[in-house]
Design a protein around this motif. Structure first.
Motif, PDB file in Angstrom:
ATOM      1  N   LEU A  78       0.795  -1.086  -0.092  1.00  0.00           N
ATOM      2  CA  LEU A  78      -0.005  -0.107   0.050  1.00  0.00           C
ATOM      3  C   LEU A  78       1.073   1.229  -0.014  1.00  0.00           C
ATOM      4  O   LEU A  78       0.307   2.437  -0.142  1.00  0.00           O
ATOM      5  N   ALA A  79       2.105   1.110   0.274  1.00  0.00           N
ATOM      6  CA  ALA A  79       2.974   2.263   0.315  1.00  0.00           C
ATOM      7  C   ALA A  79       3.052   3.023  -0.983  1.00  0.00           C
ATOM      8  O   ALA A  79       2.986   2.302  -2.043  1.00  0.00           O
ATOM      9  N   ARG A  80       3.379   4.235  -0.912  1.00  0.00           N
ATOM     10  CA  ARG A  80       3.447   5.106  -2.185  1.00  0.00           C
ATOM     11  C   ARG A  80       4.888   5.897  -2.221  1.00  0.00           C
ATOM     12  O   ARG A  80       5.078   6.139  -1.006  1.00  0.00           O
ATOM     13  N   GLU A  81       5.584   5.794  -3.247  1.00  0.00           N
ATOM     14  CA  GLU A  81       6.657   6.399  -3.412  1.00  0.00           C
ATOM     15  C   GLU A  81       6.461   7.870  -3.795  1.00  0.00           C
ATOM     16  O   GLU A  81       5.451   8.205  -4.399  1.00  0.00           O
ATOM     17  N   ASP A  82       7.394   8.780  -3.360  1.00  0.00           N
ATOM     18  CA  ASP A  82       7.085  10.191  -3.734  1.00  0.00           C
ATOM     19  C   ASP A  82       6.538  10.470  -5.268  1.00  0.00           C
ATOM     20  O   ASP A  82       7.624   9.952  -6.076  1.00  0.00           O
ATOM     21  N   GLY A  83       5.627  11.172  -5.387  1.00  0.00           N
ATOM     22  CA  GLY A  83       5.366  11.548  -6.861  1.00  0.00           C
ATOM     23  C   GLY A  83       4.545  10.447  -7.507  1.00  0.00           C
ATOM     24  O   GLY A  83       4.165  10.914  -8.633  1.00  0.00           O
ATOM     25  N   GLN A  84       4.158   9.353  -6.933  1.00  0.00           N
ATOM     26  CA  GLN A  84       3.350   8.321  -7.515  1.00  0.00           C
ATOM     27  C   GLN A  84       1.917   8.532  -6.994  1.00  0.00           C
ATOM     28  O   GLN A  84       1.704   8.590  -5.934  1.00  0.00           O
ATOM     29  N   VAL A  85       1.043   8.550  -7.954  1.00  0.00           N
ATOM     30  CA  VAL A  85      -0.266   8.611  -7.420  1.00  0.00           C
ATOM     31  C   VAL A  85      -0.938   7.423  -7.079  1.00  0.00           C
ATOM     32  O   VAL A  85      -1.653   7.167  -5.903  1.00  0.00           O
ATOM     33  N   ALA A  86      -0.219   6.065  -7.497  1.00  0.00           N
ATOM     34  CA  ALA A  86      -0.628   4.819  -7.017  1.00  0.00           C
ATOM     35  C   ALA A  86       0.318   4.078  -6.105  1.00  0.00           C
ATOM     36  O   ALA A  86       1.472   4.434  -6.236  1.00  0.00           O
ATOM     37  N   GLY A  87      -0.213   3.402  -5.162  1.00  0.00           N
ATOM     38  CA  GLY A  87       0.953   2.614  -4.429  1.00  0.00           C
ATOM     39  C   GLY A  87       1.466   1.451  -5.119  1.00  0.00           C
ATOM     40  O   GLY A  87       1.228   1.086  -6.346  1.00  0.00           O
ATOM     41  N   HIS A  88       2.419   1.097  -4.542  1.00  0.00           N
ATOM     42  CA  HIS A  88       3.313  -0.301  -5.192  1.00  0.00           C
ATOM     43  C   HIS A  88       2.599  -1.143  -5.563  1.00  0.00           C
ATOM     44  O   HIS A  88       2.551  -1.577  -6.952  1.00  0.00           O
ATOM     45  N   GLY A  89       1.367  -1.766  -4.959  1.00  0.00           N
ATOM     46  CA  GLY A  89       0.588  -2.637  -5.435  1.00  0.00           C
ATOM     47  C   GLY A  89      -0.248  -2.471  -6.386  1.00  0.00           C
ATOM     48  O   GLY A  89      -0.681  -3.114  -7.238  1.00  0.00           O
ATOM     49  N   GLN A  90      -0.766  -1.196  -6.446  1.00  0.00           N
ATOM     50  CA  GLN A  90      -1.671  -0.524  -7.349  1.00  0.00           C
ATOM     51  C   GLN A  90      -1.062  -0.566  -8.469  1.00  0.00           C
ATOM     52  O   GLN A  90      -1.803  -0.623  -9.878  1.00  0.00           O
ATOM     53  N   ARG A  91       0.219  -0.203  -8.839  1.00  0.00           N
ATOM     54  CA  ARG A  91       0.791   0.214 -10.037  1.00  0.00           C
ATOM     55  C   ARG A  91       0.880  -0.836 -10.819  1.00  0.00           C
ATOM     56  O   ARG A  91       1.239  -1.138 -12.337  1.00  0.00           O
TER      57      ARG A  91
END
Length: 268
Positions: free
Chosen positions: A83-96
């Motif tokens: 569920l974590a989001r990297e800076d500048g990413q709209v989606a979380g890691h799993g969502q991407r």
């Protein structure tokens, strides 16, 4: 990537074939698979030679969903980390791994066989077009584990089915066949060989002007739901102005008049 999970091959026509390559586990999503899919979407989005994408699973299934055991086995990594989001990413890691396909400029065509459950279905829904076998098994399965679908389904499912259908499938987690999925709009086509059909369509699309095709994908992605008419109509006009008189647009007209196959250049 620490482990091999996804293969990407681009042919001379500009068709990228992306293979989820964990057949022995029905392509279940472990941490390495998540990492590999994020990497694949990022690389393909940046490759301007790619004109269409075929997304499929090796072996019997497209993707059987989350590999809970695989997540638990990775030191320091668990479902919450997805569920974590990297800076500048709209989606979380799993969502991407699902939402990322909508960010690929070229059309993405999914070929669904066997099991397509949970996160696997959300990945397939991230594609622009879906082929499935009549007996493929699809499910928004998260309720079985006491969870909600959280891999970008809010951005894909509303474009395909009504709210009542979405709720029923999500509340029950029931498994439907590819034939049933076609009836409710979850998949585009039902065929005996989804990979062959998806590849054929990808080659057809790759023969069109990539500028026009990618502009059309952008137009629908940005306006299909939740866009006010003024903004949507303005985007139509802006994209059309950019295409008119461009080298590929001129080539399309010239080739059409001459009765020959057009030769298009890749986007810059």
């Amino acid at each position: 990537m620490s482990e091999h999970r996804v293969r990407v091959e681009v042919d001379e026509c500009g068709v990228a074939t992306v293979t989820l390559d964990r057949a022995e586990k029905h392509n279940a999503l472990d941490p390495a698979m998540f990492d590999a899919l994020v990497d694949a979407t990022t690389r393909i989005a940046a490759d301007r030679s790619v004109r269409a994408v075929v997304l499929h699973g090796a072996g019997k299934s497209f993707c059987s969903g989350l590999d809970i055991t695989g997540l638990a086995d990775r030191k320091g990594m668990g479902p919450r980390d997805l569920l974590a989001r990297e800076d500048g990413q709209v989606a979380g890691h799993g969502q991407r791994v699902a939402y990322g396909w909508s960010r690929v400029p070229a059309p993405v065509i999914a070929a669904i066989t066997g099991n397509c459950f949970g996160g696997g279905l959300q990945i397939a829904l991230g594609a622009d077009i879906r082929f499935a076998t009549p007996d493929a098994r699809l499910s928004i399965m998260e309720v079985k584990w006491g969870l909600v679908p959280d891999m970008g389904i809010t951005q894909s499912l509303p474009r395909l089915v009504g709210l009542d259908v979405a709720k029923e499938l999500t509340f029950t987690g029931r498994i439907i066949t590819g034939a049933e999925a076609k009836e409710i709009g979850l998949v585009t086509h039902v065929v005996d060989d989804p990979y062959a059909a998806a590849s054929e369509l990808a080659r057809e699309i790759a023969g069109k002007s990539p500028h026009a095709v990618q502009a059309a994908k952008r137009l629908y992605e940005e306006t299909w739901t939740g866009s006010d008419p003024a903004s949507a109509l303005l985007l139509e006009s802006r994209l059309q102005v950019e295409l008119m008189g461009s080298p590929n647009q001129i080539e399309a007209v010239t080739a059409g008049k001459a009765g020959r196959a057009p030769v298009f250049v890749d986007p810059d």
